[in-house]
Each structure stands twice: as C-alpha cells, then as structure tokens.
Design a protein around this motif. Structure first.
Motif, short mmCIF file in Angstrom:
data_model
loop_
_atom_site.label_atom_id
_atom_site.label_comp_id
_atom_site.label_asym_id
_atom_site.label_seq_id
_atom_site.Cartn_x
_atom_site.Cartn_y
_atom_site.Cartn_z
N ARG A 1 -4.48 1.98 7.49
CA ARG A 1 -5.74 1.55 7.11
C ARG A 1 -6.12 0.31 7.74
O ARG A 1 -5.24 -0.49 8.18
CB ARG A 1 -5.76 1.33 5.47
CG ARG A 1 -5.09 2.64 4.81
CD ARG A 1 -4.97 2.62 3.44
NE ARG A 1 -6.15 2.40 2.38
CZ ARG A 1 -5.89 2.34 1.17
NH1 ARG A 1 -4.85 2.69 0.74
NH2 ARG A 1 -7.13 2.15 0.57
N THR A 2 -7.31 -0.03 7.62
CA THR A 2 -7.99 -1.37 8.24
C THR A 2 -8.37 -2.25 6.92
O THR A 2 -9.44 -2.09 6.38
CB THR A 2 -8.98 -1.29 9.13
OG1 THR A 2 -8.50 -0.24 10.22
CG2 THR A 2 -9.56 -2.47 9.66
N PHE A 3 -7.89 -3.24 6.78
CA PHE A 3 -8.23 -4.39 5.65
C PHE A 3 -8.54 -5.55 6.28
O PHE A 3 -7.88 -5.94 7.24
CB PHE A 3 -7.00 -4.56 4.94
CG PHE A 3 -6.56 -3.46 3.89
CD1 PHE A 3 -7.22 -2.78 3.32
CD2 PHE A 3 -4.97 -3.33 3.81
CE1 PHE A 3 -6.86 -1.45 2.53
CE2 PHE A 3 -4.73 -2.14 2.94
CZ PHE A 3 -5.54 -1.29 2.65
N ARG B 1 -9.30 -10.23 9.68
CA ARG B 1 -8.49 -8.61 9.61
C ARG B 1 -6.95 -9.04 9.09
O ARG B 1 -6.49 -10.02 9.62
CB ARG B 1 -8.53 -8.01 10.88
CG ARG B 1 -7.97 -6.38 10.70
CD ARG B 1 -8.13 -5.76 11.96
NE ARG B 1 -7.23 -4.38 11.98
CZ ARG B 1 -7.49 -3.57 12.64
NH1 ARG B 1 -8.25 -3.74 13.71
NH2 ARG B 1 -6.73 -2.37 12.63
N ASN C 1 -16.52 -2.07 -0.65
CA ASN C 1 -15.03 -1.16 -0.79
C ASN C 1 -14.02 -2.27 -1.03
O ASN C 1 -13.02 -2.22 -0.38
CB ASN C 1 -14.90 -0.29 0.66
CG ASN C 1 -13.77 0.69 0.37
OD1 ASN C 1 -13.29 0.83 -0.84
ND2 ASN C 1 -13.45 1.32 1.50
N ILE D 1 -10.54 -3.87 -2.48
CA ILE D 1 -9.10 -3.54 -2.61
C ILE D 1 -8.73 -4.39 -3.52
O ILE D 1 -7.90 -3.76 -4.62
CB ILE D 1 -8.12 -3.64 -1.14
CG1 ILE D 1 -8.99 -2.78 -0.11
CG2 ILE D 1 -6.97 -3.16 -1.61
CD1 ILE D 1 -8.72 -1.04 -0.58
N TYR E 1 -10.98 -6.18 1.51
CA TYR E 1 -11.88 -4.70 1.43
C TYR E 1 -11.22 -3.99 2.65
O TYR E 1 -10.80 -4.44 3.52
CB TYR E 1 -13.20 -5.16 1.32
CG TYR E 1 -13.67 -6.13 2.38
CD1 TYR E 1 -14.01 -5.98 3.48
CD2 TYR E 1 -13.64 -7.63 1.82
CE1 TYR E 1 -14.65 -6.79 4.58
CE2 TYR E 1 -13.95 -8.81 2.84
CZ TYR E 1 -14.53 -8.15 4.22
OH TYR E 1 -15.08 -9.10 5.18
N GLU E 2 -11.91 -2.72 2.50
CA GLU E 2 -11.48 -1.74 3.63
C GLU E 2 -12.30 -1.59 4.59
O GLU E 2 -13.83 -1.38 4.27
CB GLU E 2 -10.84 -0.53 2.84
CG GLU E 2 -10.05 0.52 3.88
CD GLU E 2 -9.47 1.53 3.16
OE1 GLU E 2 -8.77 2.38 3.68
OE2 GLU E 2 -9.62 1.70 2.08
N ASP E 3 -12.26 -1.13 5.70
CA ASP E 3 -13.21 -0.43 6.88
C ASP E 3 -14.23 -1.72 6.99
O ASP E 3 -15.31 -1.32 7.30
CB ASP E 3 -13.66 0.68 6.70
CG ASP E 3 -12.30 1.86 6.57
OD1 ASP E 3 -11.53 1.47 7.39
OD2 ASP E 3 -12.45 2.73 5.86
N ASP F 1 0.70 -1.13 -0.09
CA ASP F 1 0.02 -0.07 0.06
C ASP F 1 0.95 1.28 0.06
O ASP F 1 1.70 1.66 0.70
CB ASP F 1 -0.90 -0.01 1.41
CG ASP F 1 -1.68 1.22 1.34
OD1 ASP F 1 -1.84 1.81 0.33
OD2 ASP F 1 -2.26 1.56 2.44
#
Length: 419
Positions: free
Chosen positions: A70-72, A101, A147, A149, A140-142, A64
């Motif tokens: 960020r939280t993936f 996570r 969303n 990635i 994906y994020e959050d 990244d």
C-alpha cells in the motif's frame, strides 16, 4: 511569479480542504490498522507536544495487518484551540512540502500474525511546521486525502508564557473525597495582549483525554500581567481510579493478571476476571495513566517481532443488558465507545470481549453506558477517589489582535504525585 502561483495553488487546496467535513480527532478509520503510537520521540507514550523550531520530534508508528502493498501519504493541518481548521493556507503554516510519502516500513519477522510496521518522525526534511498551535496529522492512502487511514492530534508549542499550578482537593465539601481541583496562574508579560479576557485561553485535561477537558476562556481575576484561574467552580475533576492493566511482554509464561496462554495458529490469552472496583475506600495500585507500550522480552525489536494475541476480557458485575452495557477503553483504542469496545453479555451472567492486541504493557478501564440516558460513566464500575495519581496537561492559547489563527504559547505537564 512562480512562487506566487505556488501560493495560489496551496491556498485553493486549503480552502477546498476546509469545505470537507474532516474529522479532527484521534481516530483509526481502517480495521486492519493496529497499534497506533504517537508521542514525543524522547519518551514512548509521552504527550505529543514539541517545541517550535527546536530539535524535538514526534514519532508516529502503526501496523498494517492487511498484508497488501500500500501507498500511504501524510500531512499536517493547522487548527485552533477547539480543533477547527485555521484560516491559514498550507504555505502559511508549513515551511516545506504540503504532504509526504511514508517510506519507512518493515515487515514482521517470526510472528503468527503477519504485518507491516510503518514509522515516521515529524518535523523532517519534507514536513516542517512554521507556526505554533494545534495540528492534525492525517495519514491517507493512494494520495487521496479523503481516504483516511488515521488521524492524530499534534501540539507545537512556541513558549511565550510562564505557568504555575497546584492540585488540591475540591472546594465542594461533598466532593472532597473524590475530586481533584487544579488552580493555575499564567504570566503573559512576554506577549502583546490588548484584552486578557479574550486574547488568551487555557485548556486543561486529565491523562491526555480530550473528553475530560475544561476550556478556560476567562480568568478568575487579573493581577498585573498574571491571569489567575482559581474559581471554586472550575477545573474540578473526578479523581477516578488507577487503571487496570495487563502485561504480555512475553507469551511464554503467565505474567500478572494472565490466566492461560494458548498457541496454535494464533496466540490466545485469557485474562483473569475483572471485578467491580467501585468500593468505599481507595486502594493503591501502580498504573501508567491509561497508556500502553509495545514491548517484547523474547525478541530484539518489538516494532517487527512482537506478535499479536487475541486477548479475552471478562467483567463480573451485577448489571444486565436491560440496564446498559460496559465498554473497555484506554489509550490503545483512543477511549472510543463504539461496537469494537463494547462487551457482550453471556448466559453465565458475565460480560466479555476479545481484542487483537500487540505484545506489550497496557492500561485499560471500563465505562458503563446507561441504556435509558445513553450517557457514559467511567466511575460507576471503577470508583472515584481523590488519592488517585493522575497527570494533567495544561495548554495555553493566544490569538493576537487581528490574527487569523491561534498560537500555542505554553504547555505544562502536571502530576498529582509531584507537586
């Protein structure tokens, strides 16, 4: 009663997910996500297939470049042989949690380009596939599955068939100098098959490229418990050509195919110009079948100390923008033909582009897209030869009578140089 409610919630989540138009392909959805690797952990850049219930894992790694915290999260979803969602809830194809996570990450060290490297191995304590088949891995994020990635295709094999295959020149006389034909046999004696013509099908592709693949829905003929696929009109592949390549394992000196290296606030690498390789005869070159390896000879751990460089490619061909445009592809960009892989034409009559790539060894090729037809052609600039060394991936799928999903019951890696 508690388990019953968990099952209902998982089923509802699965149905809701099926209603979405989710992409089931190898894709990167954010421009700051780079250097995505996904392979059987035994060998870097290998095909991402593992045995069901075994000790094998696949490794996902990516960078990244955003510099943000960020939280993936990630999950896997079961699919059929055509990469459509299976009619299963997560509780039916996962032994543990439905998602997890990404907690394994490290920051770059001593590089011009700052990045965060993420990595995970599957199966693990939190994500364990329960049945064989195709799976799509989603990051994906959050905590928002919409969303996305990135996505990767995963193959979980419950071996229940045996296979044999051979690669010969094309049965079509006009194609014998260019094409490679794969004949194979599947022995399904270990399966409860009612109708071999409908219960089993096989997918064959070249160099792990989905777009080259053939789905064999019906065998040429049946011999006892053996399905034979050798019709003259099937599984006949263009041999294509060996891939072009470059090596940036070190940025301290020019290696093969590198013209100049500039260092300032970033690394810039000028590659030697690429000619049209569509020549009358085949030339032996060693390649890695379109793959790439992240490597750094000047550091200790390429995952965090390999740097990025702006790689400048130039292609010298006698074609103008009025005819179409070339695109540069390889496993490093999932063979995507899009604006990011398109070359630009300049006033000096050459095509060029620059890509931000991490240090390593890369294979690549050029695809020409005709402006009038909008059809891609990966032989017009590269050539097409029977002698080309290629890998082939053979996958066998089985849908038991009354079942709601397809099992992946066989996988074999073939190579033209290793009969």
């Amino acid at each position: 009663m508690k388990n019953f409610y968990v099952f209902i919630l998982c089923l509802f989540a699965s149905v809701a997910g099926f209603a979405q138009n989710a992409p089931f392909d190898n894709n990167v959805y954010k421009h700051e996500i780079k250097s995505v690797e996904f392979y059987n952990s035994k060998k870097a850049a290998s095909f991402p297939a593992i045995d069901l219930g075994g000790r094998e894992t696949v490794t996902l790694g990516f960078d990244d470049l955003s510099g943000a915290s960020r939280t993936f999260n990630y999950t896997i979803q079961h699919c059929d042989a055509n990469w459509n969602p299976s009619r299963l809830s997560p509780a039916e194809y996962l032994e543990s949690f439905t998602d997890d996570r990404l907690n394994d990450y490290t920051y770059s060290s001593g590089t011009f380009q700052k990045y965060t490297h993420y990595e995970v191995k599957i199966p693990n304590r939190n994500i364990i596939p329960k049945v064989s088949g195709n799976y799509i891995l989603k990051v994906y994020e959050d905590g928002d599955p919409n969303n996305l990635i990135l996505t990767r295709r995963l193959y979980v094999v419950g071996k229940r068939v045996s296979m044999s295959a051979n690669i010969i020149s094309s049965n079509n006389v006009a194609l014998r100098r260019t094409n490679q034909k794969v004949n194979f046999t599947i022995d399904y004696s270990g399966l409860a098959v009612q109708n071999p013509n409908t219960d089993i099908r096989a997918f064959l592709m070249q160099n792990a490229r989905i777009e080259t693949g053939f789905m064999n829905n019906v065998p040429t003929y049946i011999r006892g418990t053996q399905l034979v696929y050798n019709d003259v009109n099937i599984n006949d592949f263009p041999g294509r050509n060996e891939f072009r390549h470059f090596d940036t394992r070190t940025l301290k000196l020019n290696s093969e195919r590198i013209s100049k290296i500039y260092k300032d606030t970033a690394n810039t690498v000028m590659l030697l110009g690429d000619p049209n390789r569509n020549l009358p005869n085949y030339t032996l070159l060693y390649d890695i079948d379109g793959k790439f390896f992240i490597l750094n000879q000047d550091g200790n751990d390429a995952r965090r100390d390999a740097d990025y460089a702006h790689m400048y490619f130039s292609l010298f061909i006698s074609k103008s923008p009025d005819d179409g445009a070339p695109y540069i592809v390889g496993q490093f960009n999932d063979y995507k033909i899009d604006d990011r892989s398109k070359l630009t034409f300049d006033s000096r009559g050459r095509w060029y582009t620059d890509l931000l790539l991490k240090q390593g060894v890369y294979d690549y090729q050029y695809i020409w897209v005709n402006k009038a037809t909008n059809k891609p052609d990966d032989t017009i600039l590269e050539g097409n030869y029977f002698e080309t060394e290629n890998e082939y991936q053979l996958l066998v799928y089985y849908r038991q009578t009354g079942s709601r999903y397809e099992q992946l019951v066989g996988y074999s890696l073939l190579n033209t140089a290793k009969p």
